[in-house]
Design an enzyme around this catalytic site. Structure first.
Site, mmCIF file in Angstrom:
data_model
loop_
_atom_site.group_PDB
_atom_site.id
_atom_site.type_symbol
_atom_site.label_atom_id
_atom_site.label_comp_id
_atom_site.label_asym_id
_atom_site.label_seq_id
_atom_site.Cartn_x
_atom_site.Cartn_y
_atom_site.Cartn_z
ATOM 1 N N SER A 1 0.820 -1.212 0.000
ATOM 2 C CA SER A 1 0.000 0.000 0.000
ATOM 3 C C SER A 1 0.859 1.269 0.000
ATOM 4 O O SER A 1 1.940 1.297 0.591
ATOM 5 C CB SER A 1 -0.881 0.000 1.258
ATOM 6 O OG SER A 1 -1.407 1.277 1.503
ATOM 7 N N TYR B 1 -2.319 5.645 -4.283
ATOM 8 C CA TYR B 1 -3.359 6.658 -4.123
ATOM 9 C C TYR B 1 -2.831 7.900 -4.821
ATOM 10 O O TYR B 1 -1.720 8.347 -4.517
ATOM 11 C CB TYR B 1 -3.575 6.999 -2.643
ATOM 12 C CG TYR B 1 -4.372 5.984 -1.854
ATOM 13 C CD1 TYR B 1 -5.637 5.583 -2.264
ATOM 14 C CD2 TYR B 1 -3.864 5.447 -0.667
ATOM 15 C CE1 TYR B 1 -6.375 4.670 -1.518
ATOM 16 C CE2 TYR B 1 -4.598 4.532 0.086
ATOM 17 C CZ TYR B 1 -5.849 4.153 -0.355
ATOM 18 O OH TYR B 1 -6.581 3.257 0.372
ATOM 19 N N THR C 1 -5.999 2.688 -6.762
ATOM 20 C CA THR C 1 -7.248 2.604 -5.990
ATOM 21 C C THR C 1 -8.106 3.826 -6.269
ATOM 22 O O THR C 1 -7.650 4.961 -6.146
ATOM 23 C CB THR C 1 -6.934 2.473 -4.488
ATOM 24 O OG1 THR C 1 -6.191 1.260 -4.319
ATOM 25 C CG2 THR C 1 -8.198 2.412 -3.656
ATOM 26 N N LYS D 1 -8.683 -0.587 -8.947
ATOM 27 C CA LYS D 1 -9.349 -1.221 -7.796
ATOM 28 C C LYS D 1 -10.397 -0.280 -7.199
ATOM 29 O O LYS D 1 -10.124 0.911 -6.997
ATOM 30 C CB LYS D 1 -8.281 -1.547 -6.740
ATOM 31 C CG LYS D 1 -8.805 -2.086 -5.436
ATOM 32 C CD LYS D 1 -7.640 -2.560 -4.587
ATOM 33 C CE LYS D 1 -8.052 -2.944 -3.204
ATOM 34 N NZ LYS D 1 -8.399 -1.797 -2.354
ATOM 35 N N HIS E 1 -13.818 -1.579 -0.894
ATOM 36 C CA HIS E 1 -12.798 -1.274 0.097
ATOM 37 C C HIS E 1 -13.050 -2.066 1.399
ATOM 38 O O HIS E 1 -12.797 -1.577 2.497
ATOM 39 C CB HIS E 1 -12.758 0.229 0.389
ATOM 40 C CG HIS E 1 -11.373 0.781 0.576
ATOM 41 N ND1 HIS E 1 -10.632 1.327 -0.442
ATOM 42 C CD2 HIS E 1 -10.579 0.862 1.664
ATOM 43 C CE1 HIS E 1 -9.465 1.751 0.022
ATOM 44 N NE2 HIS E 1 -9.396 1.472 1.304
HETATM 45 C C1 LIG Z 1 -6.997 -2.372 7.552
HETATM 46 C C2 LIG Z 1 -7.203 -2.163 6.094
HETATM 47 C C3 LIG Z 1 -6.444 -1.215 5.435
HETATM 48 C C4 LIG Z 1 -6.626 -1.012 4.067
HETATM 49 N N1 LIG Z 1 -5.808 -0.123 3.411
HETATM 50 C C5 LIG Z 1 -5.902 -0.017 2.066
HETATM 51 C C6 LIG Z 1 -4.973 0.777 1.356
HETATM 52 O O1 LIG Z 1 -4.055 1.364 1.922
HETATM 53 N N2 LIG Z 1 -5.126 0.857 0.017
HETATM 54 C C7 LIG Z 1 -6.120 0.196 -0.662
HETATM 55 O O2 LIG Z 1 -6.209 0.298 -1.884
HETATM 56 N N3 LIG Z 1 -6.997 -0.571 0.001
HETATM 57 C C8 LIG Z 1 -6.908 -0.719 1.334
HETATM 58 N N4 LIG Z 1 -7.764 -1.542 2.001
HETATM 59 C C9 LIG Z 1 -8.794 -2.288 1.249
HETATM 60 C C10 LIG Z 1 -8.241 -3.630 0.795
HETATM 61 O O3 LIG Z 1 -7.266 -3.477 -0.193
HETATM 62 C C11 LIG Z 1 -9.345 -4.551 0.243
HETATM 63 O O4 LIG Z 1 -10.050 -3.874 -0.759
HETATM 64 C C12 LIG Z 1 -10.322 -5.020 1.326
HETATM 65 O O5 LIG Z 1 -9.644 -5.250 2.528
HETATM 66 C C13 LIG Z 1 -11.007 -6.296 0.883
HETATM 67 O O6 LIG Z 1 -11.936 -6.746 1.842
HETATM 68 P P1 LIG Z 1 -11.589 -7.794 2.996
HETATM 69 O O7 LIG Z 1 -10.851 -7.043 4.046
HETATM 70 O O8 LIG Z 1 -12.917 -8.234 3.452
HETATM 71 O O9 LIG Z 1 -10.744 -8.899 2.412
HETATM 72 C C14 LIG Z 1 -7.597 -1.762 3.369
HETATM 73 C C15 LIG Z 1 -8.358 -2.717 4.051
HETATM 74 C C16 LIG Z 1 -8.158 -2.927 5.387
HETATM 75 C C17 LIG Z 1 -8.972 -3.996 6.074
#
Ligand SMILES: Cc1cc2nc3c(=O)[nH]c(=O)nc-3n(C[C@H](O)[C@H](O)[C@H](O)COP(=O)(O)O)c2cc1C
Length: 378
Positions: A107, A130, A156, A251, A275
């Site tokens: 990330s 981002y 994203t 995404k 997300h």
């Molecule tokens: C704690 C956390 C931090 C996240 N940070 C980012 C991020 O920095 N960039 C991003 O594109 N998505 C981020 N996401 C979204 C994830 O990439 C992903 O889309 C999502 O976690 C999928 O769902 P799941 O947690 O049920 O597997 C984050 C998700 C979580 C749970």
């Protein structure tokens, strides 16, 4: 230690090991968490079709994602603050993913920087971008990803503005972790986390360190809040396309109209994602959105992937049956990392791979490439 047989066991260990603020940051969703819950509930509601007396002795879960060979159709989703779940968490996660034969996405908001991870692994990983208000800084991140030989850029799209997560506010989540009295009392009960994270080398956003003009915590977080850009548009996607000639993954697509526009950009893949239920509460679950998007743009140049609630091999089988080429997992990755570092992540991937393999066999499927809607009880 309790025997670990599924991802929920790893979640339970994670809950004991990391401070409440960090655990909630991963575990919880935005506002009333209806979308967070729907992601899981709608996946669980899909039935699989039991088939018997089909020779399934020779099976394969191997496939490709944007042309890269993978042991199963799964990638680690980008997650911010990963290094607060386990010291050097991004490096541990990347090593475990690569050893298991699946991609790892770093990330923008990681604790270990692009260079930290590149220096610690010997295969390419993916970088999630981002686009921030400061386009020059965004461009410099892309240049750093190129220099680190990242094999794909995951752009994203669903965080132009941040959805509110009540718990992060109530818990006083800050980066680096802030020692309020309540947090200090909680942290005092997590000695392994203190040793791994607090006494480790990295506590702040590795990729943004160059931007930190002051060591004041609030200054950094204010700077970050100010950097997310509500004015982003498809023109910015074109701009990223023009500065990143490599594989591009978009995404955060949930709507058919957006999917059509995304497909026109010629992206190598789009990820159907809300997300993880952390942005628009009330948005449709990703597994409901997936077939609509597959019907609208499937068979084109862009692979269609899925995330949101992926916590088992059965989940991957269902998503694949509904047309997803690959899946990403966020929370399941963070729980396993918090539970056991690199070994924990390796264990999670192996649990999911075995579940996928056995569930394929029980639906009479030998090869992941054969999976289609016929494995579902619709
Ligand atoms: C704690 C956390 C931090 C996240 N940070 C980012 C991020 O920095 N960039 C991003 O594109 N998505 C981020 N996401 C979204 C994830 O990439 C992903 O889309 C999502 O976690 C999928 O769902 P799941 O947690 O049920 O597997 C984050 C998700 C979580 C749970």
């Amino acid at each position: 230690m309790a025997v670990v047989t599924n991802i929920q066991d790893l979640r339970a260990i994670a809950m004991r090991k990391v401070p409440r603020a960090i655990f909630h940051y991963a575990d919880r969703g935005s506002y009333d968490e209806t979308t967070l819950a729907a992601n899981r509930a709608d996946l669980a509601a899909i039935g699989l079709r039991q088939r018997v007396m089909i020779d399934v002795s020779d099976r394969s879960t191997a496939t490709t994602l944007i042309g890269e060979k993978v042991a199963l159709p799964l990638a680690i989703a980008p997650t911010g603050l990963t290094g607060l779940f386990h010291g050097d968490g991004e490096i541990h996660g990347c090593r475990a993913a690569q050893a298991a034969g699946i991609p790892f996405t770093l990330s923008t908001m990681s604790i270990c920087s692009i260079e930290d991870v590149a220096g610690a692994v010997d295969k390419p990983f993916w970088f999630q971008l981002y686009v921030m208000r400061d386009r020059k800084f965004s461009e410099s991140l892309v240049e750093r990803a190129k220099a680190a030989k990242c094999s794909a850029l995951v752009l994203t799209l669903d965080l132009q503005i941040q959805g509110q997560r009540h718990n992060d506010i109530k818990n006083g989540l800050a980066v680096p972790p802030k020692l309020t009295l309540a947090n200090a009392l909680d942290i005092a009960t997590k000695p392994r986390w203190i040793a791994s994270v607090l006494m480790g080398r990295r506590h702040s956003f590795g990729n943004l360190a160059v931007r930190q003009e002051s060591d004041s915590l609030s200054t950094l977080s204010q700077w970050i809040a100010g950097q997310f850009d509500p004015s982003l548009s498809w023109k910015d996607v074109e701009w990223v396309r023009s500065i990143w000639p490599g594989k591009l993954i978009l995404k955060g697509i949930l709507d058919v109209e957006d999917a059509k526009i995304a497909a026109q950009t010629g992206a190598d893949a789009i990820v159907v994602s809300n997300h993880g239920g952390r942005q628009l509460d009330g948005a449709v679950s990703t597994i409901k959105a997936l077939p609509r998007i597959v019907d609208a743009i499937g068979g084109g140049k862009s692979e269609i992937w899925f995330d949101g609630g992926v916590q088992s091999g059965q989940d991957i089988l269902k998503a694949r049956a509904l047309g997803a080429k690959g899946c990403m997992m966020g929370k399941a990755f963070l729980w396993s990392l918090a539970a056991g570092g690199q070994a924990g992540v390796a264990q999670a991937i192996e649990i999911i791979r075995k579940e996928l393999d056995v569930s394929m066999a029980l639906t009479g499927t030998r090869d992941i490439e054969q999976v289609d809607r016929s494995v579902l009880e619709l």
